[in-house]
Design a protein around this motif. Structure first.
Motif, PDB file in Angstrom:
ATOM      1  N   LEU A  60      39.886  45.063  32.992  1.00  0.00           N
ATOM      2  CA  LEU A  60      40.902  44.016  32.926  1.00  0.00           C
ATOM      3  C   LEU A  60      40.348  42.703  33.468  1.00  0.00           C
ATOM      4  O   LEU A  60      39.398  42.681  34.252  1.00  0.00           O
ATOM      5  N   ALA A  61      40.968  41.613  33.052  1.00  0.00           N
ATOM      6  CA  ALA A  61      40.593  40.294  33.560  1.00  0.00           C
ATOM      7  C   ALA A  61      41.803  39.385  33.499  1.00  0.00           C
ATOM      8  O   ALA A  61      42.724  39.595  32.704  1.00  0.00           O
ATOM      9  N   ALA A  62      41.809  38.379  34.352  1.00  0.00           N
ATOM     10  CA  ALA A  62      42.864  37.366  34.372  1.00  0.00           C
ATOM     11  C   ALA A  62      42.287  36.080  34.924  1.00  0.00           C
ATOM     12  O   ALA A  62      41.317  36.105  35.702  1.00  0.00           O
ATOM     13  N   ARG A  63      42.868  34.971  34.542  1.00  0.00           N
ATOM     14  CA  ARG A  63      42.450  33.697  35.116  1.00  0.00           C
ATOM     15  C   ARG A  63      42.564  33.760  36.628  1.00  0.00           C
ATOM     16  O   ARG A  63      43.519  34.314  37.168  1.00  0.00           O
ATOM     17  N   THR A  64      41.585  33.194  37.309  1.00  0.00           N
ATOM     18  CA  THR A  64      41.614  33.200  38.762  1.00  0.00           C
ATOM     19  C   THR A  64      42.424  32.021  39.287  1.00  0.00           C
ATOM     20  O   THR A  64      43.030  31.274  38.503  1.00  0.00           O
ATOM     21  N   ALA A  72      37.163  29.999  34.912  1.00  0.00           N
ATOM     22  CA  ALA A  72      36.727  31.374  35.128  1.00  0.00           C
ATOM     23  C   ALA A  72      37.880  32.364  35.194  1.00  0.00           C
ATOM     24  O   ALA A  72      39.007  32.014  35.561  1.00  0.00           O
ATOM     25  N   VAL A  73      37.560  33.606  34.864  1.00  0.00           N
ATOM     26  CA  VAL A  73      38.471  34.726  35.041  1.00  0.00           C
ATOM     27  C   VAL A  73      37.937  35.627  36.149  1.00  0.00           C
ATOM     28  O   VAL A  73      36.750  35.588  36.493  1.00  0.00           O
ATOM     29  N   HIS A  74      38.828  36.403  36.720  1.00  0.00           N
ATOM     30  CA  HIS A  74      38.486  37.455  37.678  1.00  0.00           C
ATOM     31  C   HIS A  74      38.632  38.784  36.951  1.00  0.00           C
ATOM     32  O   HIS A  74      39.611  38.994  36.226  1.00  0.00           O
ATOM     33  N   SER A  75      37.679  39.682  37.124  1.00  0.00           N
ATOM     34  CA  SER A  75      37.726  40.959  36.408  1.00  0.00           C
ATOM     35  C   SER A  75      37.779  42.120  37.383  1.00  0.00           C
ATOM     36  O   SER A  75      37.328  42.011  38.531  1.00  0.00           O
ATOM     37  N   PRO A 175      34.141  38.840  29.421  1.00  0.00           N
ATOM     38  CA  PRO A 175      34.369  37.571  28.712  1.00  0.00           C
ATOM     39  C   PRO A 175      33.354  36.518  29.118  1.00  0.00           C
ATOM     40  O   PRO A 175      32.832  36.521  30.236  1.00  0.00           O
ATOM     41  N   SER A 176      33.095  35.593  28.206  1.00  0.00           N
ATOM     42  CA  SER A 176      32.075  34.581  28.462  1.00  0.00           C
ATOM     43  C   SER A 176      32.448  33.669  29.629  1.00  0.00           C
ATOM     44  O   SER A 176      31.573  33.044  30.232  1.00  0.00           O
ATOM     45  N   ASN A 177      33.735  33.569  29.961  1.00  0.00           N
ATOM     46  CA  ASN A 177      34.136  32.750  31.110  1.00  0.00           C
ATOM     47  C   ASN A 177      34.340  33.580  32.372  1.00  0.00           C
ATOM     48  O   ASN A 177      35.020  33.145  33.305  1.00  0.00           O
ATOM     49  N   GLY A 239      34.590  27.336  29.701  1.00  0.00           N
ATOM     50  CA  GLY A 239      35.893  27.147  30.303  1.00  0.00           C
ATOM     51  C   GLY A 239      37.004  27.844  29.554  1.00  0.00           C
ATOM     52  O   GLY A 239      37.854  28.519  30.142  1.00  0.00           O
ATOM     53  N   TRP A 240      37.033  27.710  28.246  1.00  0.00           N
ATOM     54  CA  TRP A 240      38.105  28.242  27.426  1.00  0.00           C
ATOM     55  C   TRP A 240      37.900  29.719  27.111  1.00  0.00           C
ATOM     56  O   TRP A 240      38.865  30.446  26.883  1.00  0.00           O
ATOM     57  N   GLY A 241      36.659  30.151  27.046  1.00  0.00           N
ATOM     58  CA  GLY A 241      36.377  31.527  26.704  1.00  0.00           C
ATOM     59  C   GLY A 241      36.198  31.737  25.220  1.00  0.00           C
ATOM     60  O   GLY A 241      35.747  30.844  24.491  1.00  0.00           O
ATOM     61  N   ARG A 242      36.631  32.898  24.769  1.00  0.00           N
ATOM     62  CA  ARG A 242      36.424  33.321  23.379  1.00  0.00           C
ATOM     63  C   ARG A 242      37.535  32.798  22.485  1.00  0.00           C
ATOM     64  O   ARG A 242      38.715  33.074  22.704  1.00  0.00           O
ATOM     65  N   LEU A 243      37.179  32.038  21.435  1.00  0.00           N
ATOM     66  CA  LEU A 243      38.151  31.509  20.476  1.00  0.00           C
ATOM     67  C   LEU A 243      37.896  32.176  19.134  1.00  0.00           C
ATOM     68  O   LEU A 243      36.931  31.859  18.434  1.00  0.00           O
ATOM     69  N   PRO A 244      38.744  33.153  18.728  1.00  0.00           N
ATOM     70  CA  PRO A 244      38.532  33.888  17.469  1.00  0.00           C
ATOM     71  C   PRO A 244      38.511  32.963  16.259  1.00  0.00           C
ATOM     72  O   PRO A 244      39.212  31.963  16.228  1.00  0.00           O
ATOM     73  N   LEU A 245      37.711  33.339  15.287  1.00  0.00           N
ATOM     74  CA  LEU A 245      37.618  32.567  14.054  1.00  0.00           C
ATOM     75  C   LEU A 245      38.546  33.086  12.966  1.00  0.00           C
ATOM     76  O   LEU A 245      38.585  32.528  11.874  1.00  0.00           O
ATOM     77  N   SER A 246      39.266  34.175  13.268  1.00  0.00           N
ATOM     78  CA  SER A 246      40.240  34.688  12.311  1.00  0.00           C
ATOM     79  C   SER A 246      41.472  35.124  13.080  1.00  0.00           C
ATOM     80  O   SER A 246      41.429  35.366  14.289  1.00  0.00           O
TER      81      SER A 246
END
Length: 248
Positions: A60-64, A72-75, A175-177, A239-246
């Protein structure tokens, strides 16, 4: 001189501007003023552990909290043994005992931010991986007091990344962030995943790149990550993380 100018423009466009936009957006977002005012209760994301007999594993992860939440997120890791009636939650924090167990609800909010599931495993697969995960947790080299460092690591995300790297059958990258996941000790590190599916090169977690089945193609700079996910097409934006292309 031309190369230096190009690199400066590249860093500005690819890393600094997206991160700055995320900081600006976060600055005007509603959030608690301090950890005392934050909601740390269950988000209801996970089903009650008593409702399923199967083993389970969740990343799991959430914004810190604070200004860090813009970038960043905390995992953390959640496990459930077969027939267990409760979850166990593991994470690394910078206060109190170094590796915490069950300090918060398994799917608790982090600084009022709802968590999301990075990956999950159930049944026989989870039961098979649980002993290896427990061994990886016990073997974390930065588990002592004073080992935690917010940036560039080792921090909370460095801990979960260690578990994922040690147990490659989890087939998961944070996640990348998740700033700190790319931390490696020393000035220079070059490593290939045990299953040979990912290559990672870094200068102390400050700059580097990764390529492979889990990471896609990533460029890393000062903890920020830009790149592409080819398996599930997406752009990775600092900063934003993963932005899906679909939409799927």
């Amino acid at each position: 001189m031309r190369l230096i100018r190009f690199l400066l423009v590249f860093v500005l466009l690819v890393f600094a501007l997206p991160a700055g936009a995320s900081l600006l957006h976060w600055q005007f977002s509603e959030r608690p003023g301090s950890w005392r005012q934050a909601d740390w209760g269950s988000s209801g994301l996970l089903p009650p552990a008593s409702e399923a007999e199967d083993a389970a594993i969740y990343i799991l992860a959430a914004r810190t909290g604070g200004l860090k939440g813009a970038l960043a997120v905390h995992s953390w890791l959640v496990t459930k043994a077969p027939d267990a009636t409760r979850y166990d939650r593991y994470e690394k924090v910078g206060w109190g005992q170094p590796v915490r167990r069950n300090s918060y609800p398994a799917d608790g909010r982090w600084y009022s931010n709802d968590p999301f599931i990075v990956a999950s495993f159930h049944g026989e697969t989870a039961a098979r991986l649980l002993p290896r995960i427990e061994a990886a947790i016990a073997a974390y080299p930065y588990r002592n007091r004073g080992d935690y460092r917010i940036w560039p690591g080792p921090n909370s995300n460095s801990f979960i990344a260690h578990v994922l790297d040690t147990v490659p059958d989890l087939q998961t990258a944070l996640p990348s962030n998740a700033v700190g996941r790319d931390f490696r000790p020393g000035l220079f590190a070059f490593d290939i995943a045990p299953d040979h599916r990912d290559l990672h090169v870094t200068l102390g977690g400050l700059a580097g790149f990764a390529i492979g089945a889990r990471y896609g193609l990533e460029l890393q700079f000062l903890g920020l990550v830009a790149g592409f996910d080819f398996a599930q097409p997406a752009i990775k934006v600092p900063g934003w993380g993963r932005l899906p292309l679909s939409a799927s």
